[in-house]
Design a protein around this motif. Structure first.
Motif, PDB file in Angstrom:
ATOM      1  N   ARG A  16      43.876  16.337  -9.491  1.00 59.78           N
ATOM      2  CA  ARG A  16      43.483  15.684 -10.745  1.00 59.78           C
ATOM      3  C   ARG A  16      44.744  15.466 -11.574  1.00 59.78           C
ATOM      4  N   SER A  30      45.381   6.945 -17.415  1.00 62.80           N
ATOM      5  CA  SER A  30      44.346   7.028 -16.384  1.00 62.80           C
ATOM      6  C   SER A  30      44.184   8.495 -16.043  1.00 62.80           C
ATOM      7  N   GLY A  32      42.039  11.198 -13.699  1.00 61.02           N
ATOM      8  CA  GLY A  32      41.136  11.348 -12.566  1.00 61.02           C
ATOM      9  C   GLY A  32      41.863  11.902 -11.361  1.00 61.02           C
ATOM     10  N   THR A  46      38.936   7.302 -11.490  1.00 57.05           N
ATOM     11  CA  THR A  46      38.448   7.725 -12.797  1.00 57.05           C
ATOM     12  C   THR A  46      36.926   7.688 -12.809  1.00 57.05           C
TER      13      THR A  46
END
Length: 75
Positions: A16, A30, A32, A46
């Motif tokens: 992550r 961003s 994710g 994401t």
């Protein structure tokens, strides 16, 4: 000093991450899972879908802890 692109290259896929990149209007992040990486781009999965980021535009990147569990809906 390690560049953001080299930091991303050193991370295993599935980590992550948060990746900050330049846009014409400023910067955006961003957040994710890192799902793909090649010589020119990385892909961050994401909540809204896959975000392909050009490494030349990346200004900062780092691994982040797992997301907290979602709350149960109110009744």
């Amino acid at each position: 000093m390690q560049t953001p692109a080299s930091l991303l290259a050193a991370l295993p896929l599935g980590t992550r991450v948060v990746v900050r990149r330049r846009l014409d209007e400023g910067v955006t992040d961003s957040l994710g899972d890192l799902v793909a990486l090649d010589g020119t781009t990385c892909t961050v999965r994401t909540r809204r879908g896959d975000d392909v980021v050009v490494l030349a535009d990346v200004t900062a990147a780092k691994p982040v802890p797992p997301a907290p569990p979602r709350r149960a809906p109110r009744r």
